[in-house]
Design an enzyme around this catalytic site. Structure first.
Site, PDB file in Angstrom:
ATOM      1  N   LEU A 293      13.710   4.287 -57.202  1.00  0.00           N
ATOM      2  CA  LEU A 293      13.608   4.516 -55.766  1.00  0.00           C
ATOM      3  C   LEU A 293      12.187   4.860 -55.333  1.00  0.00           C
ATOM      4  O   LEU A 293      11.980   5.398 -54.258  1.00  0.00           O
ATOM      5  CB  LEU A 293      14.559   5.649 -55.353  1.00  0.00           C
ATOM      6  CG  LEU A 293      16.024   5.311 -55.588  1.00  0.00           C
ATOM      7  CD1 LEU A 293      16.895   6.532 -55.372  1.00  0.00           C
ATOM      8  CD2 LEU A 293      16.467   4.182 -54.662  1.00  0.00           C
TER       9      LEU A 293
ATOM     10  N   ASP B  95       5.966  -0.567 -54.081  1.00  0.00           N
ATOM     11  CA  ASP B  95       6.398   0.813 -53.857  1.00  0.00           C
ATOM     12  C   ASP B  95       5.364   1.617 -53.087  1.00  0.00           C
ATOM     13  O   ASP B  95       5.683   2.329 -52.141  1.00  0.00           O
ATOM     14  CB  ASP B  95       6.658   1.510 -55.199  1.00  0.00           C
ATOM     15  CG  ASP B  95       7.823   0.911 -55.958  1.00  0.00           C
ATOM     16  OD1 ASP B  95       8.427   1.615 -56.775  1.00  0.00           O
ATOM     17  OD2 ASP B  95       8.144  -0.275 -55.721  1.00  0.00           O
TER      18      ASP B  95
ATOM     19  N   ASN C 288      10.025  19.986 -59.547  1.00  0.00           N
ATOM     20  CA  ASN C 288      11.085  19.008 -59.860  1.00  0.00           C
ATOM     21  C   ASN C 288      11.156  18.709 -61.346  1.00  0.00           C
ATOM     22  O   ASN C 288      12.232  18.439 -61.882  1.00  0.00           O
ATOM     23  CB  ASN C 288      10.833  17.644 -59.172  1.00  0.00           C
ATOM     24  CG  ASN C 288      11.142  17.645 -57.702  1.00  0.00           C
ATOM     25  OD1 ASN C 288      10.238  17.613 -56.893  1.00  0.00           O
ATOM     26  ND2 ASN C 288      12.423  17.685 -57.364  1.00  0.00           N
TER      27      ASN C 288
ATOM     28  N   SER D  71      10.077  16.850 -54.394  1.00  0.00           N
ATOM     29  CA  SER D  71      10.623  15.549 -54.013  1.00  0.00           C
ATOM     30  C   SER D  71      12.122  15.606 -53.789  1.00  0.00           C
ATOM     31  O   SER D  71      12.846  16.258 -54.539  1.00  0.00           O
ATOM     32  CB  SER D  71      10.324  14.533 -55.105  1.00  0.00           C
ATOM     33  OG  SER D  71      10.568  13.237 -54.610  1.00  0.00           O
TER      34      SER D  71
ATOM     35  N   SER E 191       9.940   7.029 -56.587  1.00  0.00           N
ATOM     36  CA  SER E 191       9.507   8.440 -56.546  1.00  0.00           C
ATOM     37  C   SER E 191       8.072   8.603 -57.037  1.00  0.00           C
ATOM     38  O   SER E 191       7.316   9.404 -56.495  1.00  0.00           O
ATOM     39  CB  SER E 191      10.451   9.329 -57.355  1.00  0.00           C
ATOM     40  OG  SER E 191      10.411   8.977 -58.719  1.00  0.00           O
ATOM     41  N   SER E 192       7.683   7.819 -58.052  1.00  0.00           N
ATOM     42  CA  SER E 192       6.311   7.962 -58.549  1.00  0.00           C
ATOM     43  C   SER E 192       5.317   7.453 -57.506  1.00  0.00           C
ATOM     44  O   SER E 192       4.240   8.023 -57.318  1.00  0.00           O
ATOM     45  CB  SER E 192       6.129   7.232 -59.882  1.00  0.00           C
ATOM     46  OG  SER E 192       6.148   5.836 -59.686  1.00  0.00           O
TER      47      SER E 192
ATOM     48  N   GLU F  76      -0.358   4.522 -59.344  1.00  0.00           N
ATOM     49  CA  GLU F  76       0.757   3.755 -59.896  1.00  0.00           C
ATOM     50  C   GLU F  76       0.357   3.031 -61.169  1.00  0.00           C
ATOM     51  O   GLU F  76       1.142   2.929 -62.118  1.00  0.00           O
ATOM     52  CB  GLU F  76       1.251   2.736 -58.861  1.00  0.00           C
ATOM     53  CG  GLU F  76       2.140   3.339 -57.791  1.00  0.00           C
ATOM     54  CD  GLU F  76       3.541   3.566 -58.314  1.00  0.00           C
ATOM     55  OE1 GLU F  76       4.390   2.685 -58.135  1.00  0.00           O
ATOM     56  OE2 GLU F  76       3.777   4.629 -58.910  1.00  0.00           O
TER      57      GLU F  76
END
Lengths: 397, 387
Positions: free
Chosen positions: A143, A204, A55, A135, A145-146, A193
Site C-alpha cells: 500500500l 508509489d 510503528n 503511519s 507505506s515506504s 525508494e
C-alpha cells in the site's frame, strides 16, 4: 535549519485498475489512499540527530560528529537526478551496521533518512534535529507505506535546508507546495525508494507526492487533473504473498495460453481507460447513480480477469462475497494471492451498512479500514488539523 | 442423447467458435407396427397420450401424389393443416402439441403418398424438457431415424448379435435433415447444432452457421447439474449484447478470449485421442473451464446459484462452468479418471442439498443409434414396454 517544528503527511497508494496487466504494457490507474504517514521534524539544540519510528519499534540517535564523517564529498558534489551516489550508500550501510546485505525495515528507513540528510546538508553545517514518524498504513501490504515515508522525509528535509519553502500560513490548517517544488520532493522521494526497494517503479512516490489519481503505463506516469473523492473500505486479508512469484505466475499463464490471455490484458486496458473516463465525467458533471453503477461493474469485471490471470485467492473470494452480500463491490488491489482488497462505497451507503460490512470482514480474520481514495498528496499540517491520536504519539518525542 | 455446450456459449452469437458436445443422457423411442388401424403416441414424460384412426390422419396430406420435399424448408400447407388438426388455437403451442406436430409432419411427409402404416410410438427421456439441453432435438432425431427406417428410406442397421448399431454417413445426413425439420416445427428458428450433435454424437465445432463434427473426442465423465432456476435465453442473449455495446473495448477482447478457449480445448481433446492421456491434459481442461466461467460472469450471464455450484464442486477439487444460456439453468462439472465414486457421490449429494438436480453422466458419446432391448436400461425398458 529553517524549520522549527513542522508536521507533514503523505498518503498511501492503491491500484484501482490494471495491476499485473501493467507489467505487460497496459494502462493502470493508481490512486492515493487516505491512510496517511505523518512526520514531525523538530529543530533541537542537543547536537544530535534523533529518529523515532514507533510503528517499527525503531529509536536511534547519533551525535552530529558521527554523522558528519559519512559525507565523502564535503564540497557538495552535485546530485544526478535519478541515481544514487553509491559511495554514500556504501558508507551509510557500514554505519548503520548492515551485515551481508540483509536489511530490515528499520535499517532501510534509517538509510533513506541518512542518505537524504547527508546529501542535502552534507556540504554545510549539519542541523541538530529530531524526526518522528507515525503511519496509519500497514507495512509490507503493497500500500505504498515506504513511499509515503520517503515522500514525507523528502518534503521535510527539503524544507529544512531551504530548498523549498514552508507553505503553511498562520491561518491554514493544511498547505501544499507548487508543481515545481512537488517535482523536487518527488525526485528525492524516489531516491529514498531506490534505497528501500532497489528498483522502484516510481508510481508509489508519485501518488504520495501528487495525490489524486495517476495513470501509468510502460514507464510513463501521468497525474490526472481532477478525480472525485471516493469512499472505500480497505481490507487486508493478511495472507502473505510474494509479488515476484505472482508476477511470474501471470507471465507463465500468458505464455501457456496466449490466445486466451492476451485478450484479457487488452480487456484490462479497456477497463482502466473506461474508468478514467467515468471518473473524469464525475468531476465535470453532476454525479449520478449510473456513474457508480459503472464503477461497480468495472470492479467486478477486473476482479474476474485477475482471477483468470491466476492471482486470485480463496480469502479474496470470501472478501468479494461477503461485501456483495451487503450490496458492495470489491476487487483485490496490488499483487493479489492474498494481500489487500478495496470495496467501493456509494454516497448513499449508510454508516450502519459500512459498520456491519467492516465487522463481517473482521469476523473473517481480516483487518479493515474505512477511508477514501483520490485525496490530497503530500501536505504540511498545522497541529490542529491532525487527528488527536496521531498528535499524541508525535508529541511524545 | 442431449446436447451441452462445452465452451463458447454466448460468444458464438458474436461470431466466435463454440464446442457442443453430446451428453450421454438419452431419449429412447420405441416404434411398433400394429394392426389396429390407429396411430398411437405415448409421451409419458409430458403426460401426453393420443391416438387417431388412420382415416383421420390420411386426410391431412394436401399432396397425395407425394410432391418432393425441399431440403431445409417446411411445407407450410401441411403445417397449417396439422395445426388445425391438433387443435392449436391462437398460435399457442405447448410441449405436447409441438411434439405431436413434429411427429405428424414427418409421418405425413414420409408416408403420405402411399398406405399409412398403423403404429404405436412411445418415447421416454432421461432428462426433463426445458433445461436448455436439446431435449426437443433428441426427440426429433429419434423420430426422424425411426420413421425413415419404417418407410424404408434408410436401412435398419441392427444385426442379430448387436447390442447397438449406427447408420452410415449418408443415412445420418438424411436423419439429420429430417430432425432439423422437426426442430423447425418445435423451435421456429433452430441453429441446427442440437440435432447435429444428436445425430453424430461426439463433439462438434460451430461458428457463424458452420457446423463441423469433430472426428474423435475422448469420453469425459461429468456431473450435470440443473439449478432449476428458470431463465429466458432471449433475455440473456440481449443482456450480453447490451454489455458489449456499452463497453466494447472491454467486452470484445473477452469474446476473443472465449474463441481462444474453444480452440485450445479442441486441440487438447484431439491430443487426448492420439496420445496417452495425462493428468496435465485434465489440468488444462479444468483451467479452461474456470477461465470460461469467469468470462461468462463478465458477460453478465452468471447467477448466485451457479456461483454456489462452482464453489461447492471446487471444495471437492472439481471444476465447473455453466452450460448454455446461464442466468440459472445447468452447469457441468468435469470428473477426472481418478475421481473415485465416493467423491462423486458426495459432490452430487452436496449439490442436491443445495436444491439442485444432479446426474452423473459422460460427454462425447455416440449419437443416434438403434438398440437391441438388452442394451437398454431396465427402468427405461419397463416404461416403454407399458405401451
Amino acid at each position: 535549519m529553517i524549520v522549527n517544528d513542522c508536521f507533514i503527511s503523505a498518503p498511501g497508494k492503491a491500484i484501482l485498475h490494471g495491476e499485473h496487466a501493467v507489467v505487460h504494457g497496459k494502462v493502470a490507474l493508481a490512486v492515493c489512499l487516505n491512510l496517511r504517514t505523518y512526520l514531525r521534524l523538530r529543530a533541537t539544540t542537543n547536537g544530535k540527530v534523533c529518529i523515532n519510528l514507533p510503528n517499527i519499534d525503531t529509536f536511534l540517535s547519533w551525535d552530529l560528529d558521527e554523522v558528519k564523517q559519512l559525507n565523502p564529498h564535503p564540497c557538495g558534489q552535485s546530485e544526478e537526478l535519478n541515481c544514487l551516489d553509491h559511495e554514500i550508500v556504501r558508507r551509510l550501510r557500514d554505519f548503520v551496521g548492515v551485515v551481508d546485505g540483509k536489511l530490515d525495515t528499520g535499517n532501510m528507513a534509517i538509510l533513506a533518512f541518512l542518505y537524504i540528510y547527508i546529501s542535502l546538508f552534507g556540504s554545510g553545517e549539519l542541523p541538530s534535529l529530531t524526526m518522528s514518524v507515525w503511519s496509519e498504513l500497514p507495512t509490507g501490504a503493497g500500500l505504498g507505506s515506504s513511499a509515503a515515508y520517503s515522500v514525507c522525509l523528502a518534503a521535510a528535509l527539503l524544507c529544512a535546508c531551504g530548498a523549498i519553502p514552508v507553505p503553511l500560513k498562520e491561518t491554514d490548517h493544511t498547505a501544499r507546495w507548487c508543481q515545481e517544488d512537488l517535482e523536487l520532493i518527488n525526485s528525492w522521494a524516489f531516491k529514498g525508494e531506490m534505497i528501500i526497494h532497489g528498483n522502484p517503479s516510481g508510481v508509489d512516490n508519485a501518488v504520495g507526492t501528487w495525490g489524486g489519481m495517476l495513470r501509468f503505463v510502460v514507464g510513463k506516469i501521468i497525474p490526472l487533473s481532477r478525480v472525485p473523492l471516493l469512499r472505500i473500505l480497505l481490507t487486508n486479508t493478511k495472507v502473505p504473498r510474494s509479488t515476484k512469484v505472482l508476477v511470474a505466475r501471470v507471465k507463465d499463464k500468458i505464455n501457456k495460453f496466449p490466445s486466451i490471455m492476451i485478450p484479457v490484458l487488452d480487456s484490462v486496458d479497456g477497463i482502466s481507460c473506461t474508468c478514467e473516463k467515468v471518473l473524469s465525467e464525475m468531476t465535470s458533471e453532476p454525479i449520478t447513480g449510473e456513474h457508480y453503477n459503472i464503477l461497480e461493474e468495472l470492479i467486478d469485471i477486473n476482479q474476474h480477469h485477475l482471477n483468470v490471470m491466476g492471482v486470485g485467492h480463496p480469502t479474496l473470494d470470501t472478501l468479494c462475497r461477503v461485501t456483495l452480500t451487503r450490496g458492495l463491490h470489491s476487487k483485490l488491489t496490488g499483487a493479489g494471492g492474498g494481500g489487500c482488497g478495496i470495496t467501493l462505497l456509494r454516497p448513499e451507503t449508510d454508516s450502519l451498512v459500512v459498520q456491519r460490512t467492516a465487522q463481517d470482514l473482521k469476523d473473517c480474520g481480516f483487518d479493515c479500514w474505512e477511508t477514501s481514495i483520490g485525496g490530497p498528496g503530500v501536505q504540511q499540517h498545522s497541529p490542529v488539523s491532525i487527528k488527536q491520536e496521531v498528535l499524541d504519539i508525535l508529541n511524545k518525542y
